[in-house]
Write a protein that holds these residues in place. Structure first.
Motif, PDB file in Angstrom:
ATOM      1  N   ASP A  57     124.337  83.525  53.017  1.00 42.37           N
ATOM      2  CA  ASP A  57     123.064  83.762  53.687  1.00 42.37           C
ATOM      3  C   ASP A  57     121.897  83.227  52.871  1.00 42.37           C
ATOM      4  N   LYS A  58     122.153  82.967  51.585  1.00 43.98           N
ATOM      5  CA  LYS A  58     121.112  82.393  50.745  1.00 43.98           C
ATOM      6  C   LYS A  58     121.733  81.316  49.865  1.00 43.98           C
ATOM      7  N   PRO A  59     120.925  80.339  49.487  1.00 39.26           N
ATOM      8  CA  PRO A  59     121.444  79.214  48.715  1.00 39.26           C
ATOM      9  C   PRO A  59     121.507  79.494  47.219  1.00 39.26           C
ATOM     10  N   SER A  60     122.229  78.624  46.525  1.00 41.89           N
ATOM     11  CA  SER A  60     122.186  78.574  45.068  1.00 41.89           C
ATOM     12  C   SER A  60     121.110  77.548  44.728  1.00 41.89           C
ATOM     13  N   TYR A  61     120.392  77.812  43.656  1.00 40.87           N
ATOM     14  CA  TYR A  61     119.294  76.939  43.247  1.00 40.87           C
ATOM     15  C   TYR A  61     119.610  76.230  41.941  1.00 40.87           C
ATOM     16  N   GLN A  62     119.104  75.032  41.804  1.00 43.03           N
ATOM     17  CA  GLN A  62     119.062  74.352  40.526  1.00 43.03           C
ATOM     18  C   GLN A  62     117.596  74.041  40.254  1.00 43.03           C
ATOM     19  N   ALA A  63     117.294  73.660  39.021  1.00 41.18           N
ATOM     20  CA  ALA A  63     115.917  73.333  38.660  1.00 41.18           C
ATOM     21  C   ALA A  63     115.456  72.091  39.420  1.00 41.18           C
ATOM     22  N   ILE A  64     114.173  72.035  39.689  1.00 39.01           N
ATOM     23  CA  ILE A  64     113.603  70.860  40.343  1.00 39.01           C
ATOM     24  C   ILE A  64     113.870  69.645  39.456  1.00 39.01           C
ATOM     25  N   ASN A  65     114.384  68.599  40.071  1.00 37.46           N
ATOM     26  CA  ASN A  65     114.737  67.383  39.343  1.00 37.46           C
ATOM     27  C   ASN A  65     113.462  66.630  38.963  1.00 37.46           C
ATOM     28  N   LYS A  66     113.217  66.523  37.673  1.00 40.67           N
ATOM     29  CA  LYS A  66     111.983  65.879  37.204  1.00 40.67           C
ATOM     30  C   LYS A  66     111.991  64.369  37.423  1.00 40.67           C
ATOM     31  N   LYS A  67     113.170  63.757  37.439  1.00 39.42           N
ATOM     32  CA  LYS A  67     113.258  62.311  37.620  1.00 39.42           C
ATOM     33  C   LYS A  67     113.056  61.904  39.083  1.00 39.42           C
ATOM     34  N   TYR A  68     113.671  62.645  40.017  1.00 35.51           N
ATOM     35  CA  TYR A  68     113.628  62.267  41.426  1.00 35.51           C
ATOM     36  C   TYR A  68     112.772  63.192  42.288  1.00 35.51           C
ATOM     37  N   GLY A  69     112.317  64.300  41.744  1.00 37.51           N
ATOM     38  CA  GLY A  69     111.402  65.177  42.456  1.00 37.51           C
ATOM     39  C   GLY A  69     112.008  66.058  43.520  1.00 37.51           C
ATOM     40  N   ASP A  70     113.335  66.233  43.515  1.00 34.87           N
ATOM     41  CA  ASP A  70     113.952  67.056  44.558  1.00 34.87           C
ATOM     42  C   ASP A  70     114.238  68.470  44.074  1.00 34.87           C
ATOM     43  N   LEU A  71     114.306  69.376  45.044  1.00 28.93           N
ATOM     44  CA  LEU A  71     114.753  70.735  44.819  1.00 28.93           C
ATOM     45  C   LEU A  71     116.211  70.782  45.262  1.00 28.93           C
ATOM     46  N   PRO A  72     117.158  70.865  44.312  1.00 28.80           N
ATOM     47  CA  PRO A  72     118.579  70.899  44.688  1.00 28.80           C
ATOM     48  C   PRO A  72     119.031  72.316  45.068  1.00 28.80           C
ATOM     49  N   LEU A  73     119.580  72.433  46.247  1.00 29.11           N
ATOM     50  CA  LEU A  73     120.129  73.690  46.750  1.00 29.11           C
ATOM     51  C   LEU A  73     121.591  73.473  47.125  1.00 29.11           C
ATOM     52  N   ALA A  74     122.346  74.571  47.205  1.00 31.96           N
ATOM     53  CA  ALA A  74     123.728  74.522  47.695  1.00 31.96           C
ATOM     54  C   ALA A  74     123.970  75.775  48.520  1.00 31.96           C
ATOM     55  N   ILE A  75     124.713  75.623  49.611  1.00 35.17           N
ATOM     56  CA  ILE A  75     125.046  76.767  50.461  1.00 35.17           C
ATOM     57  C   ILE A  75     126.463  76.572  50.986  1.00 35.17           C
ATOM     58  N   GLU A  76     127.210  77.659  51.033  1.00 35.22           N
ATOM     59  CA  GLU A  76     128.617  77.587  51.426  1.00 35.22           C
ATOM     60  C   GLU A  76     128.808  77.960  52.892  1.00 35.22           C
ATOM     61  N   VAL A  77     129.689  77.205  53.565  1.00 36.75           N
ATOM     62  CA  VAL A  77     130.094  77.522  54.932  1.00 36.75           C
ATOM     63  C   VAL A  77     131.608  77.732  54.943  1.00 36.75           C
ATOM     64  N   ASP A  78     132.055  78.596  55.828  1.00 35.92           N
ATOM     65  CA  ASP A  78     133.474  78.948  55.914  1.00 35.92           C
ATOM     66  C   ASP A  78     134.268  77.816  56.562  1.00 35.92           C
TER      67      ASP A  78
END
Length: 140
Positions: A68-89
């Motif tokens: 229901d909620k994602p996993s977070y990683q730090a904002i990528n300083k080189k490419y400027g993205d917010l990396p998220l991950a979420i699992e589906v069954d």
């Protein structure tokens, strides 16, 4: 200043298998469709305006549960993205039609973006309305 990606996308999606299950051959097509549709809603809602990131990447993990909620990683300083991950069954993906895959992936991606929007104080009303309009959605 926020780093910019080497492309013009504002949402990037990738599917990552956590199991040995073979998925529907159209799962990539479904992810592309969801990316394009949700990216449009993100841009129109102003989700990225003034954000500490330039774009969002989401790894949709094909696993054994629905997050229901994602996993977070730090904002990528080189490419400027917010990396998220979420699992589906994975069990819901096996034998699913293209429309079912679009709905399953769409719900997961929207939930991840809405959660991140709350964390980073982004406007999420349009994303919540889009989520509630998907087949089988009860609410955000």
């Amino acid at each position: 200043m926020i780093a910019k990606p080497p492309h013009n996308r504002r949402l990037g999606l990738v599917g990552v298998s956590l199991t040995k299950t073979r998925l529907h051959k159209q799962s990539g097509l479904a992810l592309d469709w969801v990316r394009d549709a949700v990216e449009k809603v993100m841009i129109e809602s102003g989700y990225l305006e003034g954000a500490p990131f330039f774009w969002v990447t989401i790894a949709v993990r094909y696993g054994l549960k629905n997050d229901d909620k994602p996993s977070y990683q730090a904002i990528n300083k080189k490419y400027g993205d917010l990396p998220l991950a979420i699992e589906v069954d994975t069990h819901e993906l096996i034998g699913a039609s293209l429309d079912d895959l679009k709905s399953i992936f769409g719900k997961a991606v929207l939930k991840a973006l809405i959660h991140a929007g709350g964390k980073f104080k982004r406007p999420v009303g349009s994303l919540e309305r889009t989520l509630s309009s998907l087949p089988g959605s009860l609410s955000a």
